[in-house]
Design a protein around this motif. Structure first.
Motif, PDB file in Angstrom:
ATOM      1  N   GLY A   1       0.815  -1.218   0.000  1.00  0.00           N
ATOM      2  CA  GLY A   1       0.000   0.000   0.000  1.00  0.00           C
ATOM      3  C   GLY A   1       0.845   1.262   0.000  1.00  0.00           C
ATOM      4  N   LEU A   2       1.925   1.260   0.761  1.00  0.00           N
ATOM      5  CA  LEU A   2       2.833   2.406   0.796  1.00  0.00           C
ATOM      6  C   LEU A   2       3.484   2.635  -0.562  1.00  0.00           C
ATOM      7  CD1 LEU A   2       4.138   4.525   2.701  1.00  0.00           C
ATOM      8  CD2 LEU A   2       6.000   2.900   3.007  1.00  0.00           C
ATOM      9  N   THR A   3       3.867   1.571  -1.230  1.00  0.00           N
ATOM     10  CA  THR A   3       4.456   1.698  -2.565  1.00  0.00           C
ATOM     11  C   THR A   3       3.438   2.250  -3.554  1.00  0.00           C
ATOM     12  OG1 THR A   3       5.906  -0.164  -2.088  1.00  0.00           O
ATOM     13  CG2 THR A   3       5.662   0.454  -4.396  1.00  0.00           C
ATOM     14  N   GLY A   4       2.219   1.761  -3.495  1.00  0.00           N
ATOM     15  CA  GLY A   4       1.168   2.274  -4.372  1.00  0.00           C
ATOM     16  C   GLY A   4       0.873   3.743  -4.114  1.00  0.00           C
ATOM     17  N   TYR A   5       0.832   4.128  -2.852  1.00  0.00           N
ATOM     18  CA  TYR A   5       0.601   5.528  -2.497  1.00  0.00           C
ATOM     19  C   TYR A   5       1.741   6.421  -2.983  1.00  0.00           C
ATOM     20  CZ  TYR A   5       0.072   9.682   0.416  1.00  0.00           C
ATOM     21  OH  TYR A   5      -0.034  10.978   0.858  1.00  0.00           O
ATOM     22  N   ALA A   6       2.976   5.935  -2.863  1.00  0.00           N
ATOM     23  CA  ALA A   6       4.123   6.717  -3.329  1.00  0.00           C
ATOM     24  C   ALA A   6       4.096   6.885  -4.841  1.00  0.00           C
ATOM     25  CB  ALA A   6       5.424   6.049  -2.891  1.00  0.00           C
ATOM     26  N   PHE A   7       3.714   5.817  -5.572  1.00  0.00           N
ATOM     27  CA  PHE A   7       3.575   5.940  -7.028  1.00  0.00           C
ATOM     28  C   PHE A   7       2.499   6.957  -7.384  1.00  0.00           C
ATOM     29  CE2 PHE A   7       5.581   1.659  -7.831  1.00  0.00           C
ATOM     30  CZ  PHE A   7       6.612   2.159  -8.592  1.00  0.00           C
ATOM     31  N   TYR A   8       1.382   6.921  -6.653  1.00  0.00           N
ATOM     32  CA  TYR A   8       0.292   7.862  -6.908  1.00  0.00           C
ATOM     33  C   TYR A   8       0.743   9.305  -6.668  1.00  0.00           C
ATOM     34  CZ  TYR A   8      -3.993  10.469  -6.150  1.00  0.00           C
ATOM     35  OH  TYR A   8      -4.965  11.414  -6.200  1.00  0.00           O
ATOM     36  N   ARG A   9       1.436   9.549  -5.549  1.00  0.00           N
ATOM     37  CA  ARG A   9       1.915  10.905  -5.258  1.00  0.00           C
ATOM     38  C   ARG A   9       2.929  11.383  -6.281  1.00  0.00           C
ATOM     39  NH1 ARG A   9       3.127  12.659   0.740  1.00  0.00           N
ATOM     40  NH2 ARG A   9       4.370  14.050  -0.519  1.00  0.00           N
ATOM     41  N   LYS A  10       3.802  10.487  -6.699  1.00  0.00           N
ATOM     42  CA  LYS A  10       4.822  10.852  -7.680  1.00  0.00           C
ATOM     43  C   LYS A  10       4.178  11.185  -9.020  1.00  0.00           C
ATOM     44  CE  LYS A  10       9.267   9.343  -9.382  1.00  0.00           C
ATOM     45  NZ  LYS A  10      10.275   8.302  -9.371  1.00  0.00           N
ATOM     46  N   LYS A  11       3.187  10.402  -9.422  1.00  0.00           N
ATOM     47  CA  LYS A  11       2.512  10.644 -10.695  1.00  0.00           C
ATOM     48  C   LYS A  11       1.679  11.921 -10.649  1.00  0.00           C
ATOM     49  CE  LYS A  11      -0.572   8.602 -14.042  1.00  0.00           C
ATOM     50  NZ  LYS A  11      -1.449   7.484 -14.366  1.00  0.00           N
ATOM     51  N   SER A  12       0.985  12.155  -9.552  1.00  0.00           N
ATOM     52  CA  SER A  12       0.135  13.340  -9.464  1.00  0.00           C
ATOM     53  C   SER A  12       0.963  14.613  -9.339  1.00  0.00           C
ATOM     54  CB  SER A  12      -0.832  13.229  -8.287  1.00  0.00           C
ATOM     55  OG  SER A  12      -0.134  13.273  -7.067  1.00  0.00           O
ATOM     56  N   GLN A  13       2.146  14.539  -8.790  1.00  0.00           N
ATOM     57  CA  GLN A  13       2.979  15.728  -8.692  1.00  0.00           C
ATOM     58  C   GLN A  13       3.651  16.042 -10.025  1.00  0.00           C
ATOM     59  OE1 GLN A  13       6.276  15.562  -5.971  1.00  0.00           O
ATOM     60  NE2 GLN A  13       6.002  17.708  -5.440  1.00  0.00           N
ATOM     61  N   ARG A  14       3.905  15.024 -10.829  1.00  0.00           N
ATOM     62  CA  ARG A  14       4.544  15.235 -12.123  1.00  0.00           C
ATOM     63  C   ARG A  14       3.582  15.907 -13.105  1.00  0.00           C
ATOM     64  NH1 ARG A  14       5.949  10.102 -15.131  1.00  0.00           N
ATOM     65  NH2 ARG A  14       6.361   9.484 -13.006  1.00  0.00           N
ATOM     66  N   ASN A  15       2.307  15.560 -13.037  1.00  0.00           N
ATOM     67  CA  ASN A  15       1.295  16.113 -13.929  1.00  0.00           C
ATOM     68  C   ASN A  15       0.249  16.871 -13.127  1.00  0.00           C
ATOM     69  OD1 ASN A  15       2.507  14.831 -16.136  1.00  0.00           O
ATOM     70  ND2 ASN A  15       1.367  12.956 -15.737  1.00  0.00           N
ATOM     71  N   PRO A  16       0.572  18.066 -12.648  1.00  0.00           N
ATOM     72  CA  PRO A  16      -0.401  18.791 -11.833  1.00  0.00           C
ATOM     73  C   PRO A  16      -1.591  19.256 -12.675  1.00  0.00           C
ATOM     74  CG  PRO A  16       1.488  20.170 -12.268  1.00  0.00           C
ATOM     75  CD  PRO A  16       1.808  18.801 -12.822  1.00  0.00           C
ATOM     76  N   VAL A  17      -2.720  19.264 -12.049  1.00  0.00           N
ATOM     77  CA  VAL A  17      -3.924  19.734 -12.715  1.00  0.00           C
ATOM     78  C   VAL A  17      -3.922  21.257 -12.648  1.00  0.00           C
ATOM     79  CG1 VAL A  17      -6.426  19.716 -12.677  1.00  0.00           C
ATOM     80  CG2 VAL A  17      -5.157  17.656 -12.066  1.00  0.00           C
ATOM     81  N   CYS A  18      -3.919  21.886 -13.805  1.00  0.00           N
ATOM     82  CA  CYS A  18      -3.860  23.352 -13.855  1.00  0.00           C
ATOM     83  C   CYS A  18      -5.138  23.900 -14.451  1.00  0.00           C
ATOM     84  CB  CYS A  18      -2.674  23.815 -14.705  1.00  0.00           C
ATOM     85  SG  CYS A  18      -1.111  23.355 -13.993  1.00  0.00           S
TER      86      CYS A  18
END
Length: 85
Positions: free
Chosen positions: A56-73
């Motif tokens: 779960g921690l690995t999945g959450y880290a992937f999610y945070r990394k992906k969402s920070q790379r492509n911010p919703v503007c």
């Protein structure tokens, strides 16, 4: 950005270590060598929840990394009375 990389590293390393201990007799042999083989009956109680946590921690880290790379503007900010349609 450094926190996301660190979180991902902890998640992946923890998952690999717990998976190695869950699916191989490595931990059983280590406990027997140290003289604590009485605790081998409780390994499932500890290792399976730890495996779930680290996955779960690995999945959450992937999610945070992906969402920070492509911010919703949204629309860019307006400057000096410009009208943006």
């Amino acid at each position: 950005m450094d926190k996301n990389r660190r979180l991902l590293r902890i998640g992946v390393i923890g998952t690999l270590i717990v998976a190695l201990c869950c699916f191989t007799p490595l931990l059983v042999i280590l406990l027997a060598a140290v003289g604590l083989s009485a605790f081998t009956g409780y390994l499932d109680v500890v290792l399976f929840p730890a495996l779930g946590f680290f996955i779960g921690l690995t999945g959450y880290a992937f999610y945070r990394k992906k969402s920070q790379r492509n911010p919703v503007c949204c629309k860019p900010d307006l400057h000096d009375g410009e009208i943006n349609d």
